[in-house]
Design an enzyme around this catalytic site. Sequence first.
Site, PDB file in Angstrom:
ATOM      1  CG  ASN A 138       2.753  -8.486   4.701  1.00 43.38           C
ATOM      2  OD1 ASN A 138       2.149  -7.776   5.505  1.00 43.38           O
ATOM      3  ND2 ASN A 138       3.565  -7.984   3.789  1.00 43.38           N
ATOM      4  N   GLY A 164      -5.468  -0.219  11.231  1.00 49.45           N
ATOM      5  CA  GLY A 164      -6.134  -1.490  11.507  1.00 49.45           C
ATOM      6  C   GLY A 164      -7.372  -1.789  10.689  1.00 49.45           C
ATOM      7  NE  ARG A 177       9.619  -5.052  15.032  1.00 49.08           N
ATOM      8  CZ  ARG A 177      10.807  -4.581  15.398  1.00 49.08           C
ATOM      9  NH1 ARG A 177      10.983  -3.299  15.550  1.00 49.08           N
ATOM     10  NH2 ARG A 177      11.819  -5.394  15.637  1.00 49.08           N
ATOM     11  CG  ASP A 212       7.045  -6.727   0.989  1.00 52.97           C
ATOM     12  OD1 ASP A 212       6.419  -7.144   1.973  1.00 52.97           O
ATOM     13  OD2 ASP A 212       7.379  -5.534   0.857  1.00 52.97           O
ATOM     14  CG  HIS A 226       3.374  -5.312  -0.524  1.00 53.63           C
ATOM     15  ND1 HIS A 226       4.162  -4.586   0.350  1.00 53.63           N
ATOM     16  CD2 HIS A 226       3.653  -4.839  -1.768  1.00 53.63           C
ATOM     17  CE1 HIS A 226       4.886  -3.725  -0.335  1.00 53.63           C
ATOM     18  NE2 HIS A 226       4.600  -3.860  -1.624  1.00 53.63           N
ATOM     19  CD  GLU A 231      -4.232  -3.060   1.197  1.00 56.50           C
ATOM     20  OE1 GLU A 231      -4.187  -3.270   2.416  1.00 56.50           O
ATOM     21  OE2 GLU A 231      -3.600  -2.129   0.668  1.00 56.50           O
TER      22      GLU A 231
HETATM   23  C1  GAR Z   1      -2.342  -1.321   4.038  1.00 56.14           C
HETATM   24  O1  GAR Z   1      -2.490  -0.594   2.842  1.00 56.14           O
HETATM   25  C2  GAR Z   1      -1.314  -2.426   3.859  1.00 56.14           C
HETATM   26  O2  GAR Z   1      -1.331  -2.993   2.591  1.00 56.14           O
HETATM   27  C3  GAR Z   1      -0.038  -1.656   4.087  1.00 56.14           C
HETATM   28  O3  GAR Z   1      -0.335  -0.799   5.159  1.00 56.14           O
HETATM   29  C4  GAR Z   1      -1.719  -0.464   5.139  1.00 56.14           C
HETATM   30  C5  GAR Z   1      -2.300  -0.767   6.493  1.00 56.14           C
HETATM   31  O4  GAR Z   1      -3.610  -0.322   6.577  1.00 56.14           O
HETATM   32  N1  GAR Z   1       1.042  -2.536   4.396  1.00 56.14           N
HETATM   33  C6  GAR Z   1       2.290  -2.350   3.974  1.00 56.14           C
HETATM   34  O5  GAR Z   1       2.636  -1.374   3.319  1.00 56.14           O
HETATM   35  C7  GAR Z   1       3.287  -3.424   4.377  1.00 56.14           C
HETATM   36  N2  GAR Z   1       4.493  -3.252   3.668  1.00 56.14           N
HETATM   37  P1  GAR Z   1      -4.553  -0.821   7.746  1.00 56.14           P
HETATM   38  O6  GAR Z   1      -3.791  -0.589   9.043  1.00 56.14           O
HETATM   39  O7  GAR Z   1      -5.757   0.080   7.667  1.00 56.14           O
HETATM   40  O8  GAR Z   1      -4.869  -2.264   7.514  1.00 56.14           O
END
Ligand code: GAR
Length: 205
Positions: free
Chosen positions: A112, A12, A96, A150, A114, A179
């Site tokens: 989203n 999160g 998901r 994606d 990525h 991010e």
């Molecule tokens: C992040 O790096 C996000 O980009 C990735 O999961 C991580 C979540 O981190 N998402 C994906 O890979 C979606 N395909 P967080 O829970 O600390 O935000």
Amino acid sequence: MLSLAILISGRGSNMENILKAVKKNKIPIKPVIVISNKPDARGLAIAQKIGIRTEIIDSNGFKGGNWEYDSKLVSVLEKHGVTPQNGLICLAGFMRIMSPEFIRHYKGRIMNIHPAILPAFPGLHSQRQALEYGVKYSGCTVHFVDEGVDTGPIILQSVVKIKDNDTEESISKKILKQEHKIYPKAVKLFAKGKIKIVGRKTVIS
Ligand code: GAR
């Protein structure tokens, strides 16, 4: 004002970052609910500490892309006032696939993040895919969610350099930092009505 929902599955950190940015930068959007599909997601406690309501809709036993599961999401979202007219749904490490019905219901209102420069390295373990492929640059992408994996219209991207001694962990860390910069920016642009979807592109004013 728009209503913001954030969907998580784990740590999160993007959720936390968006919630803090909304407060600090006075982004005109009201965070109303954080939903996790995992009962043990660490992000739940963080959201509660910040003062945002949380709900768990356990996805155990529901395959990705399943409308039976996603219709539960819709009920909870609408209960909290996140509608196709005034809502924004941010997937923040929500691991998901959404069903076509859910995506059509909230058309143009689901974002989203990525951890790669799409369309390169979609799906899972994008940082590992980038490392194994040997690219010299990777990064992250905020995009609208469409019915593919994606593949939706890209809103913002940020690039990081990959060095010879980088590991999956060090790349993930560098990318995560970016991010945290671009996701709140995208939310702000959306909240201010500055993103228009034109075909498979976005135009930002
Ligand atoms: C992040 O790096 C996000 O980009 C990735 O999961 C991580 C979540 O981190 N998402 C994906 O890979 C979606 N395909 P967080 O829970 O600390 O935000």
